[in-house]
Write an enzyme that holds these catalytic residues in place. Structure first.
Site, PDB file in Angstrom:
ATOM      1  N   ASN A 198      19.253 -60.158 104.094  1.00 23.03           N
ATOM      2  CA  ASN A 198      18.704 -61.324 104.806  1.00 23.03           C
ATOM      3  C   ASN A 198      18.496 -60.963 106.280  1.00 23.03           C
ATOM      4  O   ASN A 198      18.754 -59.835 106.689  1.00 23.03           O
ATOM      5  CB  ASN A 198      19.607 -62.550 104.627  1.00 23.03           C
ATOM      6  CG  ASN A 198      20.988 -62.332 105.200  1.00 23.03           C
ATOM      7  OD1 ASN A 198      21.147 -62.129 106.398  1.00 23.03           O
ATOM      8  ND2 ASN A 198      22.012 -62.333 104.339  1.00 23.03           N
TER       9      ASN A 198
ATOM     10  N   ASP B  97      24.605 -64.973  98.708  1.00 25.05           N
ATOM     11  CA  ASP B  97      25.210 -65.830  97.691  1.00 25.05           C
ATOM     12  C   ASP B  97      25.088 -65.224  96.296  1.00 25.05           C
ATOM     13  O   ASP B  97      25.797 -65.627  95.383  1.00 25.05           O
ATOM     14  CB  ASP B  97      24.531 -67.205  97.701  1.00 25.05           C
ATOM     15  CG  ASP B  97      24.894 -67.981  98.954  1.00 25.05           C
ATOM     16  OD1 ASP B  97      26.073 -67.904  99.360  1.00 25.05           O
ATOM     17  OD2 ASP B  97      24.011 -68.635  99.544  1.00 25.05           O
TER      18      ASP B  97
ATOM     19  N   LYS C 275      29.214 -79.019 104.188  1.00 24.19           N
ATOM     20  CA  LYS C 275      29.898 -77.719 104.117  1.00 24.19           C
ATOM     21  C   LYS C 275      31.293 -77.784 104.742  1.00 24.19           C
ATOM     22  O   LYS C 275      32.199 -77.086 104.299  1.00 24.19           O
ATOM     23  CB  LYS C 275      29.051 -76.628 104.770  1.00 24.19           C
ATOM     24  CG  LYS C 275      27.894 -76.231 103.861  1.00 24.19           C
ATOM     25  CD  LYS C 275      27.012 -75.134 104.396  1.00 24.19           C
ATOM     26  CE  LYS C 275      25.847 -74.936 103.435  1.00 24.19           C
ATOM     27  NZ  LYS C 275      24.792 -74.099 103.944  1.00 24.19           N
TER      28      LYS C 275
ATOM     29  N   LYS D 165      34.030 -76.552 102.111  1.00 22.90           N
ATOM     30  CA  LYS D 165      34.665 -75.259 102.415  1.00 22.90           C
ATOM     31  C   LYS D 165      35.969 -75.448 103.204  1.00 22.90           C
ATOM     32  O   LYS D 165      36.538 -74.477 103.694  1.00 22.90           O
ATOM     33  CB  LYS D 165      33.689 -74.370 103.187  1.00 22.90           C
ATOM     34  CG  LYS D 165      32.419 -74.045 102.370  1.00 22.90           C
ATOM     35  CD  LYS D 165      31.553 -73.011 103.038  1.00 22.90           C
ATOM     36  CE  LYS D 165      30.260 -72.802 102.270  1.00 22.90           C
ATOM     37  NZ  LYS D 165      29.903 -71.402 102.103  1.00 22.90           N
TER      38      LYS D 165
HETATM   39  O1  PMT Z   1      23.192 -62.639 112.993  1.00 21.93           O
HETATM   40  P1  PMT Z   1      22.157 -63.277 113.903  1.00 21.93           P
HETATM   41  O2  PMT Z   1      20.798 -62.636 113.750  1.00 21.93           O
HETATM   42  O3  PMT Z   1      22.616 -63.331 115.326  1.00 21.93           O
HETATM   43  O4  PMT Z   1      21.965 -64.792 113.422  1.00 21.93           O
HETATM   44  C1  PMT Z   1      23.037 -65.672 113.468  1.00 21.93           C
HETATM   45  C2  PMT Z   1      23.124 -66.541 112.227  1.00 21.93           C
HETATM   46  C3  PMT Z   1      21.962 -67.531 112.219  1.00 21.93           C
HETATM   47  C4  PMT Z   1      23.109 -65.691 110.971  1.00 21.93           C
HETATM   48  C5  PMT Z   1      24.509 -67.271 112.305  1.00 21.93           C
HETATM   49  O5  PMT Z   1      24.576 -67.985 113.454  1.00 21.93           O
HETATM   50  C6  PMT Z   1      24.746 -68.146 111.071  1.00 21.93           C
HETATM   51  O6  PMT Z   1      24.286 -69.264 110.979  1.00 21.93           O
HETATM   52  N1  PMT Z   1      25.532 -67.607 110.091  1.00 21.93           N
HETATM   53  C7  PMT Z   1      25.792 -68.258 108.805  1.00 21.93           C
HETATM   54  C8  PMT Z   1      24.673 -67.964 107.848  1.00 21.93           C
HETATM   55  C9  PMT Z   1      25.015 -68.501 106.456  1.00 21.93           C
HETATM   56  O7  PMT Z   1      25.403 -67.743 105.599  1.00 21.93           O
HETATM   57  O8  PMT Z   1      24.916 -69.808 106.317  1.00 21.93           O
HETATM   58  P2  PMT Z   1      25.260 -70.567 104.975  1.00 21.93           P
HETATM   59  O9  PMT Z   1      24.900 -71.955 105.256  1.00 21.93           O
HETATM   60  O10 PMT Z   1      24.642 -69.886 103.793  1.00 21.93           O
HETATM   61  O11 PMT Z   1      26.848 -70.429 104.799  1.00 21.93           O
HETATM   62  C10 PMT Z   1      27.776 -71.343 105.400  1.00 21.93           C
HETATM   63  C11 PMT Z   1      29.073 -70.615 105.761  1.00 21.93           C
HETATM   64  O12 PMT Z   1      29.631 -70.036 104.582  1.00 21.93           O
HETATM   65  C12 PMT Z   1      28.891 -69.476 106.752  1.00 21.93           C
HETATM   66  O13 PMT Z   1      29.962 -69.481 107.652  1.00 21.93           O
HETATM   67  C13 PMT Z   1      28.924 -68.228 105.854  1.00 21.93           C
HETATM   68  O14 PMT Z   1      29.452 -67.114 106.580  1.00 21.93           O
HETATM   69  C14 PMT Z   1      29.862 -68.662 104.737  1.00 21.93           C
HETATM   70  N2  PMT Z   1      29.602 -68.027 103.433  1.00 21.93           N
HETATM   71  C15 PMT Z   1      28.341 -68.001 102.903  1.00 21.93           C
HETATM   72  C16 PMT Z   1      28.143 -67.399 101.678  1.00 21.93           C
HETATM   73  C17 PMT Z   1      29.240 -66.816 100.991  1.00 21.93           C
HETATM   74  N3  PMT Z   1      29.086 -66.220  99.809  1.00 21.93           N
HETATM   75  N4  PMT Z   1      30.463 -66.873 101.529  1.00 21.93           N
HETATM   76  C18 PMT Z   1      30.673 -67.482 102.743  1.00 21.93           C
HETATM   77  O15 PMT Z   1      31.797 -67.549 103.221  1.00 21.93           O
END
Ligand code: PMT
Length: 394
Positions: free
Chosen positions: A208, A274, A334, A338
């Site tokens: 990603n 994911d 979330k 979580k």
């Molecule tokens: O890295 P950069 O280019 O600086 O960009 C920053 C960013 C936009 C990536 C960062 O600020 C950000 O938003 N990171 C979270 C991205 C993400 O995975 O979002 P999500 O909505 O899919 O997940 C929510 C949370 O669950 C996040 O804290 C993620 O780390 C966590 N997660 C997600 C998937 C997974 N399998 N396990 C997790 O723990």
């Protein structure tokens, strides 16, 4: 505010040199003792008389004119902070490679206190991979903060990245560095950064757009404020704190779980995939004799959900979320699913912030659904504010 603070300002040859005059004025108003160094090219853009009058100090440009027994670059390197603005492509390249061929670059090499570098140049120069490599080298240094240039109309007639950060932003970064508060002393903080890579075969992976810049800015800021930092990133990096490379979501899960046992807080800024391929082909998948390829993806573990099962009451867990619509609504869901103490929500619908940008704009939401909006700023400053909001103000 800056009484007794010695600030050295290094000016290189660029049109943004005129903006540094107002920076000197602002720092003088805060009672800082300001001295300036000019490179030979900087003299084409700003005069020694102007700088001497504004700083109320002599202006330095020659390594060998001193009557003092000590070399000039060593005496000057004893300031509390060195601001190099505007920092040209030439000077950033020299400093990154340890070249000392004028008073400014020699002083930078001898400088062990914090250095702020505010580059300014044409957008094609800024985006040149060789120049970016030098900037990355500078950023990897413990005592160097690079304030990225912004985008807009450039004096050379181009439109793009390369405008020096505003003097106000440089001043604010200087204040926060010089008045650094070690409010994270004694805290063990784990920060994750970057997008995971899920292998398909020895050549290909699913990934990603996360660059890791946000997570790394938080790790740098936490380290500056005295925390014992462990950065778990999807790529190699040279940092003054502990870093562990975890490429896939499963690798990251096992590293985070291990580190979390003794941690005070976990900040999940990484973007773990994911899904992963059900099977990783041992050999490269060949395109011959086939019209297409169907991959079966299976669900990856959710790291935060697994952590919520082992989290103790005195441990803080902060999630991030990247959403392209219904930002607050999705973020709130979330927090609950979580079991987070805070979530930092990014709107990724704008290209100027979020993934891979040097800038971000976020909303910090706590368990009681209080929302703190942090308007668009550099990731360096957003990282500072996130840590303050979570560890100082909450
Ligand atoms: O890295 P950069 O280019 O600086 O960009 C920053 C960013 C936009 C990536 C960062 O600020 C950000 O938003 N990171 C979270 C991205 C993400 O995975 O979002 P999500 O909505 O899919 O997940 C929510 C949370 O669950 C996040 O804290 C993620 O780390 C966590 N997660 C997600 C998937 C997974 N399998 N396990 C997790 O723990």
């Amino acid at each position: 505010m800056l009484k007794n603070k010695k600030i050295l300002i290094g000016i290189t040859g660029g049109i943004a040199a005129y903006k540094v005059c107002s920076l000197i004025r602002e720092l003088k108003k805060l009672n800082a003792d300001v001295k300036t160094i000019l490179t030979p090219n900087a003299k084409n853009f700003v005069t020694e008389t102007t700088l001497m009058t504004l700083s109320q100090n002599p202006v330095y440009s020659d390594e060998f004119s001193s009557q003092n027994w000590r070399p000039e670059h060593i005496s000057l390197s004893e300031a509390d902070l060195f601001i190099i603005a505007p920092a040209s492509a030439n000077t950033t390249g020299k400093i990154a490679n340890g070249i000392c061929d004028n008073l400014l670059t020699s002083t930078a090499a001898a400088f062990s206190n914090p250095i702020i570098i505010a580059p300014a140049m044409n957008c094609n120069m800024w985006n040149n991979p060789l120049i970016q490599k030098n900037i990355e080298t500078l950023k990897s240094q413990n005592n160097i903060t690079v304030i990225p240039p912004s985008s807009g109309y450039l004096a050379c007639g181009y439109d793009g990245d390369g405008r020096m950060a505003e003097p106000e932003d440089i001043k604010n970064t200087a204040i926060s560095i010089l008045t650094e508060d070690k409010f994270l002393n004694g805290k063990k903080i784990i920060i994750t950064a970057g997008g995971t890579k899920e292998q398909i075969d020895p050549v290909r992976y699913i990934g990603n757009h996360s660059s890791g810049k946000m997570g790394m800015a938080i790790a740098d800021a936490a380290c500056r404020h005295g925390a014992e930092v462990t950065l778990i990133a999807t790529y190699e990096t040279k940092k003054p704190y502990k870093t562990i490379v975890a490429t896939s979501t499963q690798d990251m899960l096992s590293e985070v779980k291990q580190a979390f046992i003794n941690a005070d807080a976990l900040i999940m800024a990484a973007a773990p995939a994911d899904f992963r391929a059900e099977q990783i082909n041992e050999q490269k998948i060949k395109k011959e004799n086939t019209d297409g390829l169907t991959l079966k993806l299976i669900k990856n573990p959710d790291i935060l959900q697994e952590i919520s099962n082992i989290k103790k009451n005195n441990q803080l867990v902060i999630g991030f979320c990247a959403e392209s619509e219904n930002l607050v609504e999705n973020a709130k869901k979330k927090i609950n699913s979580k079991n987070l103490d805070f979530i930092v929500a990014n709107d990724i619908s704008s290209k100027e912030i979020g993934f891979n940008s040097d800038f971000n704009e976020v909303k910090i939401i706590d368990k009681s659904n209080n929302i703190k909006f942090l308007q668009k700023d550099t990731k360096i400053n957003i990282a500072e504010k996130i840590l303050e909001e979570i560890f100082k103000n909450a």
